[in-house]
Design a protein around this motif. Structure first.
Motif, PDB file in Angstrom:
ATOM      1  N   THR A   3      -5.863  -3.962   0.352  1.00 17.74           N
ATOM      2  CA  THR A   3      -4.618  -3.018   1.061  1.00 17.74           C
ATOM      3  C   THR A   3      -5.683  -1.869   0.854  1.00 17.74           C
ATOM      4  O   THR A   3      -6.288  -1.019   0.428  1.00 17.74           O
ATOM      5  CB  THR A   3      -4.198  -2.643   0.221  1.00 17.74           C
ATOM      6  N   ARG A   5      -5.321   2.401   1.157  1.00 16.73           N
ATOM      7  CA  ARG A   5      -5.127   3.244   0.366  1.00 16.73           C
ATOM      8  C   ARG A   5      -4.699   4.863   1.059  1.00 16.73           C
ATOM      9  O   ARG A   5      -5.825   4.967   0.437  1.00 16.73           O
ATOM     10  CB  ARG A   5      -4.966   3.228  -1.087  1.00 16.73           C
ATOM     11  N   ARG A   6      -4.501   5.624   0.790  1.00 21.13           N
ATOM     12  CA  ARG A   6      -4.490   7.614   0.836  1.00 21.13           C
ATOM     13  C   ARG A   6      -4.471   7.805  -0.646  1.00 21.13           C
ATOM     14  O   ARG A   6      -3.576   7.711  -1.389  1.00 21.13           O
ATOM     15  CB  ARG A   6      -3.436   8.144   1.800  1.00 21.13           C
ATOM     16  N   ILE A   7      -5.082   8.290  -1.493  1.00 23.58           N
ATOM     17  CA  ILE A   7      -5.183   8.649  -2.713  1.00 23.58           C
ATOM     18  C   ILE A   7      -5.697   9.912  -2.731  1.00 23.58           C
ATOM     19  O   ILE A   7      -6.629  11.152  -1.848  1.00 23.58           O
ATOM     20  CB  ILE A   7      -7.239   8.638  -3.379  1.00 23.58           C
ATOM     21  N   GLY A 208       2.510   0.269  -7.347  1.00 22.55           N
ATOM     22  CA  GLY A 208       2.228   0.856  -6.766  1.00 22.55           C
ATOM     23  C   GLY A 208       0.243   1.126  -7.754  1.00 22.55           C
ATOM     24  O   GLY A 208      -0.684   1.593  -6.880  1.00 22.55           O
ATOM     25  N   PHE A 210      -3.259   0.311  -8.633  1.00 24.55           N
ATOM     26  CA  PHE A 210      -4.427  -0.406  -8.228  1.00 24.55           C
ATOM     27  C   PHE A 210      -5.575  -0.636  -9.043  1.00 24.55           C
ATOM     28  O   PHE A 210      -5.646   0.610 -10.116  1.00 24.55           O
ATOM     29  CB  PHE A 210      -4.268  -0.098  -6.746  1.00 24.55           C
ATOM     30  N   SER A 213      -6.405   4.102 -10.380  1.00 27.15           N
ATOM     31  CA  SER A 213      -4.835   4.019 -11.288  1.00 27.15           C
ATOM     32  C   SER A 213      -5.647   3.890 -12.809  1.00 27.15           C
ATOM     33  O   SER A 213      -4.721   4.061 -13.665  1.00 27.15           O
ATOM     34  CB  SER A 213      -3.731   3.813 -10.329  1.00 27.15           C
ATOM     35  N   ASN A 257      -0.342   9.024  -7.402  1.00 26.21           N
ATOM     36  CA  ASN A 257      -0.943   7.586  -6.121  1.00 26.21           C
ATOM     37  C   ASN A 257      -0.511   6.337  -6.321  1.00 26.21           C
ATOM     38  O   ASN A 257      -0.409   5.930  -5.792  1.00 26.21           O
ATOM     39  CB  ASN A 257      -1.965   7.273  -6.325  1.00 26.21           C
ATOM     40  N   ALA A 258       0.028   5.988  -7.586  1.00 28.81           N
ATOM     41  CA  ALA A 258       0.368   4.535  -7.991  1.00 28.81           C
ATOM     42  C   ALA A 258       2.214   4.500  -8.240  1.00 28.81           C
ATOM     43  O   ALA A 258       2.523   3.718  -7.734  1.00 28.81           O
ATOM     44  CB  ALA A 258       0.322   4.113  -9.302  1.00 28.81           C
TER      45      ALA A 258
END
Length: 390
Positions: A3, A5-7, A208, A210, A213, A257-258
């Protein structure tokens, strides 16, 4: 891993003892002229604000001080701060404090570039323009608002805490200096520390979550489990304060982020309705929400037990998950968090609070599907329970 992702991470992060002394040179790189320094009267009175303004003075950075922020910041706080920001011709914001000044500063920064009323930005990604630069100086190891895209403002009229999840509010510079956290009261240290633990646990188990995180959440739980009691018992223990500062900071990077979960959805309602301190509300609810959620991802709850020092080698996954709940409950009791029944919570409000929690922006990330009836039942279990010792 499959996936995209924007972090989100503040561009500049200053962490560790003495790090606030570096903030002047970093501010100069922003090319700004005058700051609105946002804090509260207690931090101003006890000299914490002065520890920051001394650095600003030495660096020749102009500022005006707004210290009217309440423990649960309100729409009035944000709009009053914005008025002073405009009157003083400021072009950036410095926040000094825990979550309350940080959240207020985020609201001011967003309104300065987007206009309107702060209630217009409740929800996810409602602003169009990036905030003015925000320099976020944390003075508690708890909310981690200095590194997140989230901020929370209380609507006084509706008695609701509005959650804004907005990348445009991400601070430009985050400062976590444990020397600013020394000698804070035991109850504040306990509540903010368990707020940080809630962030780490909810971030670790959120839908969310990943790879990144997960890694930092696990370390955060380890650090808080190791250092929270020490920090509460001795407010001058710099090693413990440093451990908690790191634990809070990386928990913030995780949950920003999560995502979070229904501990926060429910705690927001307690804060909005009863003006309850956010960390205390989280701490009161965390073990009960963990009990509700643990069958959705028992392996992760077993990991939490290990991070908190439990030898799980002879336990089943389910037994280890139950130990995670037990350890969190024991930790909460050890640092003096009162039960929900000793708070301002009113049983007759439970249906309203549960309905509002269902609409909270944190609820979709909860690892387990939840109904209004589930949330009401968790509130009531927390209210009626008499935790066992040991």
């Amino acid at each position: 891993m499959l996936t995209a992702r924007r972090i989100y991470w503040p561009p500049v992060n200053l962490v560790g003892p003495g790090s606030v002394k570096l903030v002047g040179e970093e501010i100069k790189k922003l090319g700004t002229k005058k700051a609105l320094l946002v804090s509260d009267k207690v931090l101003n009175k006890i000299g914490v604000v002065k520890q920051v303004t001394d650095v600003l003075d030495q660096s020749g950075i102009a500022y005006a001080v707004f210290d009217d922020v309440k423990p649960n910041p309100t729409t009035t706080n944000v709009h009053d701060g914005l008025a002073l920001y405009k009157k003083e011709n400021c072009d950036f914001v410095i926040t000094v404090g825990g979550g309350s000044p940080q959240d207020t500063g985020s609201g001011i920064g967003i309104l300065a570039t987007n206009g309107g009323n702060i209630a217009d930005y409740e929800g996810v990604g409602k602003s169009k323009n990036k905030s003015v630069p925000i320099v976020a100086v944390s003075t508690t190891a708890g909310t981690a608002a200095e590194v997140t895209i989230n901020y929370v403002i209380t609507d006084e009229k509706r008695k609701v805490k509005m959650l804004m999840i907005d990348p445009n509010a991400l601070p430009a510079i985050a400062v976590n200096d444990p020397e600013l956290m020394l000698k804070k009261p035991k109850d504040l240290t306990a509540a903010t520390g368990l707020d940080a633990l809630t962030h780490a646990i909810e971030g670790y188990t959120a839908r969310g979550a990943f790879e990144l995180s997960d890694a930092i959440a696990f370390k955060s739980i380890e650090l808080i489990g190791k250092y929270l009691v020490r920090a509460v018992e001795n407010g001058s223990d710099l090693e413990a304060r440093s451990g908690m500062s790191w634990g809070s900071y990386i928990a913030g990077l995780c949950y920003s982020n999560a995502g979070l979960g229904i501990v926060h959805s429910m705690a927001h309602q307690l804060g909005g309705e009863y003006d309850m301190p956010h960390g205390v509300a989280n701490a009161m609810l965390l073990p009960y929400v963990m009990e509700f959620n643990m069958d959705a991802c028992p392996e992760k709850f077993a990991d939490i037990a290990r991070a908190l020092g439990v030898d799980t080698s002879t336990l089943t996954v389910e037994e280890a998950a139950e130990m995670a709940v037990k350890k969190v409950r024991q930790l909460s009791e050890k640092v003096g968090i009162p039960p929900l029944r000793h708070s301002a919570f009113q049983v007759e409000d439970v249906e309203k609070l549960a309905e509002q929690a269902m609409n909270d922006a944190c609820t979709p990330a909860n690892p387990k599907d939840v109904t209004k009836e589930d949330i009401a039942a968790i509130f009531m279990k927390a209210y009626n329970d008499t935790p066992k010792k040991g």
